[in-house]
Design a protein around this motif. Structure first.
Motif, PDB file in Angstrom:
ATOM      1  N   VAL A 145       0.871  -0.964   0.042  1.00  8.49           N
ATOM      2  CA  VAL A 145      -0.099  -0.173   0.233  1.00  8.49           C
ATOM      3  C   VAL A 145       0.886   1.285  -0.058  1.00  8.49           C
ATOM      4  N   LEU A 146       0.574   2.248  -0.900  1.00  6.86           N
ATOM      5  CA  LEU A 146       1.276   3.611  -0.963  1.00  6.86           C
ATOM      6  C   LEU A 146       0.294   4.818  -0.164  1.00  6.86           C
ATOM      7  N   VAL A 147       0.700   5.235   0.510  1.00  7.25           N
ATOM      8  CA  VAL A 147      -0.038   6.531   1.213  1.00  7.25           C
ATOM      9  C   VAL A 147       0.600   7.608   0.901  1.00  7.25           C
ATOM     10  N   GLN A 148      -0.267   8.807   0.192  1.00  5.21           N
ATOM     11  CA  GLN A 148       0.382  10.207  -0.256  1.00  5.21           C
ATOM     12  C   GLN A 148      -0.576  11.225  -0.139  1.00  5.21           C
ATOM     13  N   ARG A 149      -0.351  12.332   0.503  1.00  2.00           N
ATOM     14  CA  ARG A 149      -0.836  13.428   0.699  1.00  2.00           C
ATOM     15  C   ARG A 149      -1.302  14.108  -0.747  1.00  2.00           C
ATOM     16  N   ILE A 150      -2.518  14.529  -1.246  1.00  2.31           N
ATOM     17  CA  ILE A 150      -2.911  15.073  -2.264  1.00  2.31           C
ATOM     18  C   ILE A 150      -3.542  16.343  -2.042  1.00  2.31           C
ATOM     19  N   ASP A 151      -2.913  17.300  -2.704  1.00  2.00           N
ATOM     20  CA  ASP A 151      -3.367  18.808  -2.676  1.00  2.00           C
ATOM     21  C   ASP A 151      -4.062  19.270  -3.833  1.00  2.00           C
ATOM     22  N   PRO A 152      -5.338  19.028  -3.830  1.00  2.00           N
ATOM     23  CA  PRO A 152      -5.994  19.444  -5.394  1.00  2.00           C
ATOM     24  C   PRO A 152      -5.485  20.689  -5.991  1.00  2.00           C
ATOM     25  N   ALA A 153      -5.161  21.646  -5.001  1.00  2.00           N
ATOM     26  CA  ALA A 153      -4.642  22.725  -5.919  1.00  2.00           C
ATOM     27  C   ALA A 153      -3.461  22.747  -6.641  1.00  2.00           C
ATOM     28  N   ALA A 154      -2.728  22.094  -6.134  1.00  2.00           N
ATOM     29  CA  ALA A 154      -1.297  21.836  -6.631  1.00  2.00           C
ATOM     30  C   ALA A 154      -1.281  20.481  -7.832  1.00  2.00           C
ATOM     31  N   GLN A 155      -2.531  19.872  -8.107  1.00  3.01           N
ATOM     32  CA  GLN A 155      -2.616  18.959  -9.120  1.00  3.01           C
ATOM     33  C   GLN A 155      -4.056  18.934  -9.589  1.00  3.01           C
ATOM     34  N   PRO A 156      -4.218  20.134 -10.314  1.00  4.97           N
ATOM     35  CA  PRO A 156      -5.650  20.281 -10.897  1.00  4.97           C
ATOM     36  C   PRO A 156      -6.003  19.420 -11.871  1.00  4.97           C
ATOM     37  N   HIS A 157      -5.118  18.823 -12.564  1.00  6.73           N
ATOM     38  CA  HIS A 157      -5.392  17.824 -13.629  1.00  6.73           C
ATOM     39  C   HIS A 157      -6.123  16.593 -13.106  1.00  6.73           C
ATOM     40  N   LEU A 158      -6.086  16.392 -11.630  1.00  3.83           N
ATOM     41  CA  LEU A 158      -6.820  15.323 -10.772  1.00  3.83           C
ATOM     42  C   LEU A 158      -8.401  15.680 -11.021  1.00  3.83           C
ATOM     43  N   SER A 159      -8.566  16.798 -10.554  1.00  4.71           N
ATOM     44  CA  SER A 159      -9.998  17.221 -10.681  1.00  4.71           C
ATOM     45  C   SER A 159     -10.440  17.295 -12.069  1.00  4.71           C
ATOM     46  N   THR A 160      -9.669  17.412 -13.037  1.00  4.39           N
ATOM     47  CA  THR A 160     -10.352  17.310 -14.230  1.00  4.39           C
ATOM     48  C   THR A 160     -10.625  15.940 -15.152  1.00  4.39           C
ATOM     49  N   LEU A 195      -0.031  11.737 -13.411  1.00  2.59           N
ATOM     50  CA  LEU A 195      -0.086  12.393 -14.890  1.00  2.59           C
ATOM     51  C   LEU A 195      -1.419  11.672 -15.362  1.00  2.59           C
ATOM     52  N   SER A 196      -1.951  12.643 -15.930  1.00  3.68           N
ATOM     53  CA  SER A 196      -3.411  11.965 -16.727  1.00  3.68           C
ATOM     54  C   SER A 196      -3.459  11.883 -17.978  1.00  3.68           C
ATOM     55  N   VAL A 197      -3.950  11.217 -18.648  1.00  4.90           N
ATOM     56  CA  VAL A 197      -4.500  11.262 -20.229  1.00  4.90           C
ATOM     57  C   VAL A 197      -6.078  11.036 -20.284  1.00  4.90           C
ATOM     58  N   LEU A 198      -6.304  11.996 -20.914  1.00  2.59           N
ATOM     59  CA  LEU A 198      -8.037  12.115 -21.251  1.00  2.59           C
ATOM     60  C   LEU A 198      -8.359  11.933 -22.636  1.00  2.59           C
ATOM     61  N   GLY A 199      -9.580  11.276 -22.722  1.00  2.00           N
ATOM     62  CA  GLY A 199     -10.365  11.081 -24.024  1.00  2.00           C
ATOM     63  C   GLY A 199      -9.461  10.427 -25.079  1.00  2.00           C
ATOM     64  N   GLY A 200      -9.339  10.963 -25.879  1.00  2.00           N
ATOM     65  CA  GLY A 200      -8.570  10.271 -27.308  1.00  2.00           C
ATOM     66  C   GLY A 200      -7.076  10.268 -26.962  1.00  2.00           C
ATOM     67  N   GLY A 201      -6.516  10.560 -25.643  1.00  2.00           N
ATOM     68  CA  GLY A 201      -5.438  10.384 -25.320  1.00  2.00           C
ATOM     69  C   GLY A 201      -4.219  11.259 -25.959  1.00  2.00           C
ATOM     70  N   HIS A 202      -4.673  12.284 -26.843  1.00  2.00           N
ATOM     71  CA  HIS A 202      -3.530  13.110 -27.455  1.00  2.00           C
ATOM     72  C   HIS A 202      -2.501  14.070 -26.577  1.00  2.00           C
ATOM     73  N   ALA A 203      -3.319  14.594 -25.609  1.00  2.50           N
ATOM     74  CA  ALA A 203      -2.540  15.353 -24.518  1.00  2.50           C
ATOM     75  C   ALA A 203      -2.435  14.723 -23.052  1.00  2.50           C
ATOM     76  N   ALA A 204      -1.339  14.995 -22.431  1.00  2.00           N
ATOM     77  CA  ALA A 204      -1.244  14.651 -21.067  1.00  2.00           C
ATOM     78  C   ALA A 204      -1.083  15.782 -20.318  1.00  2.00           C
ATOM     79  N   TYR A 205      -1.683  15.662 -18.918  1.00  3.07           N
ATOM     80  CA  TYR A 205      -1.501  16.666 -18.183  1.00  3.07           C
ATOM     81  C   TYR A 205      -0.926  16.249 -16.625  1.00  3.07           C
ATOM     82  N   GLY A 206      -0.316  17.170 -15.899  1.00  8.00           N
ATOM     83  CA  GLY A 206       0.462  16.741 -14.786  1.00  8.00           C
ATOM     84  C   GLY A 206       1.877  16.465 -15.255  1.00  8.00           C
ATOM     85  N   ARG A 207       2.785  15.897 -14.188  1.00 12.43           N
ATOM     86  CA  ARG A 207       4.096  15.659 -14.545  1.00 12.43           C
ATOM     87  C   ARG A 207       4.730  14.513 -13.580  1.00 12.43           C
ATOM     88  N   VAL A 208       5.713  13.953 -14.137  1.00 14.97           N
ATOM     89  CA  VAL A 208       6.363  12.950 -13.487  1.00 14.97           C
ATOM     90  C   VAL A 208       7.693  13.550 -12.995  1.00 14.97           C
TER      91      VAL A 208
END
Length: 376
Positions: free
Chosen positions: A98-113, A141-154
């Protein structure tokens, strides 16, 4: 995390930080699969389950600690033998990583999207670094819909591209999986283990024309993981008994059915009727839709006549350039089954930007990364 997407979306909309505990590894007969999550917000509210109840208390406390410390993600292992699992409440035994991490939505807006897209029933992949250098652990990092664009970063560099490419492949397959990347300078110099959470229905394969080729194509499409629909205007031919491998058989005029059904950037449209009264209105509509593939069966002469009629109907040259006609790759196919392989091979090649040439004639990597248009 997708098992609790609705609540996470609400917390993200409210800009509410939370701790996310995710099963990133399963060994033996553990109760829930990789990707299952529990989340705890700063008020102590919890949602989800990763074990059916027996380790939830320990996971909850670890989430609270990670929220308080605001630091590095934490790892925890819970293991029991099958012999004594029932005694501790884990009825099927096994081990959980199990991995436990803190998520701050303001710092990772792509997750809300991404979570918003999931609420709408649209395909989404969220990649989460679960093993590797400490500074990258928990990156998403998120890939949406048709997968052409990626959001967030590693890492803001080559790892972003490598992770996005693998996430796209899993999104097309509709499969959540843990993958390993890195160790190569052109991909990512550091080795990473990434859990890709995928929310996607099976890609649709729409087969028009209740012919022998359609029966073979529906079987091949089903084997490749497509949701297959066969449509024909003739009820006597459009029957489930003739197409046992199709998920749905529809008796209707092809263009009327295409007008009312849902399609997306992963949908493949195969027109096997080679009859102008069906083909022309159907292809005119299909070539104006945001689908992945449009192919039509017929001879060279049929193709030339079809193109003339489509131009007369106002179909543009850029739209006609999308049409795969005659349908399929040059495999020398003649039987319905061979033709189905030819068609599905072309669908795969288009989805992955393949050339369709023998690998013995091609130099360089066998698996080529797809182009990445943007990171945000």
């Amino acid at each position: 995390m997708l098992n609790i997407a609705e609540t996470l979306h609400r917390w993200c909309r409210e800009a509410r930080p939370f701790a996310l505990a995710t099963v990133v590894g399963v060994h033996g007969s553990a109760p829930l699969p990789v990707g299952t999550s529990v989340a705890v917000d700063e008020d102590g509210d919890a949602v989800g389950s990763i074990s059916g109840g027996c380790v939830e208390g320990a996971v909850y406390e670890l989430c609270r600690q990670v929220l308080r410390d605001r630091g590095t993600p934490q790892r925890a292992w819970f293991g029991y033998s099958d012999d004594d699992a029932f005694a501790v409440g884990l009825t099927c035994g096994g081990e959980l990583d199990v991995l436990v991490q803190r998520i701050d939505p303001a710092a990772q807006p792509h997750l809300s999207t991404a979570l918003s897209e999931i609420d709408r029933g649209r395909p989404v992949a969220v990649a989460q670094v679960v093993d590797g250098p400490e500074r990258l652990l928990g990156s998403t990092l998120s890939v949406l819909g048709g997968g052409h664009a990626a959001y967030g970063r590693v890492d803001g560099g080559p790892a972003d591209r490598a992770v996005a490419d693998r996430a796209r492949a899993l999104l097309r397959a509709g499969r959540t999986a843990r993958i390993d990347i890195g160790g190569q300078a052109d991909e990512c110099p550091e080795r990473l283990s990434v859990l890709v959470h995928v929310h996607a229905s099976r890609p649709r394969l729409l087969v028009f024309g209740a012919v022998d080729f359609a029966a073979a194509l529906s079987q091949a499409g089903r084997f490749l993981g497509h949701h297959v629909t066969v449509c024909d205007a003739r009820p006597v031919f459009a029957t489930p008994a003739r197409f046992p491998h199709a998920d749905k058989v529809v008796a209707d005029w092809p263009h009327r059915y295409l007008e009312r059904t849902e399609v997306d950037e992963r949908t493949a449209v195969c027109v096997l009727t080679h009859d102008a009264k069906f083909d022309i209105p159907l292809l005119r509509l299909a070539l104006d839709l945001p689908v992945a593939y449009v192919g039509a069966m017929g001879s060279r002469r049929t193709h030339d006549e079809r193109m003339r009629r489509l131009r007369e109907q106002g179909v543009t040259e850029s739209q006609l350039a999308r049409l795969r006609s005659p349908i399929g790759l040059d495999l020398g196919a003649s039987t319905p089954e061979e033709t189905a392989v030819s068609i599905t091979a072309e669908i795969i090649a288009q989805a992955h930007h393949g050339t369709g040439r023998p690998l013995t004639q091609i130099t360089g990597p066998i698996h080529r990364p797809s182009a990445l248009t943007s990171y945000r």
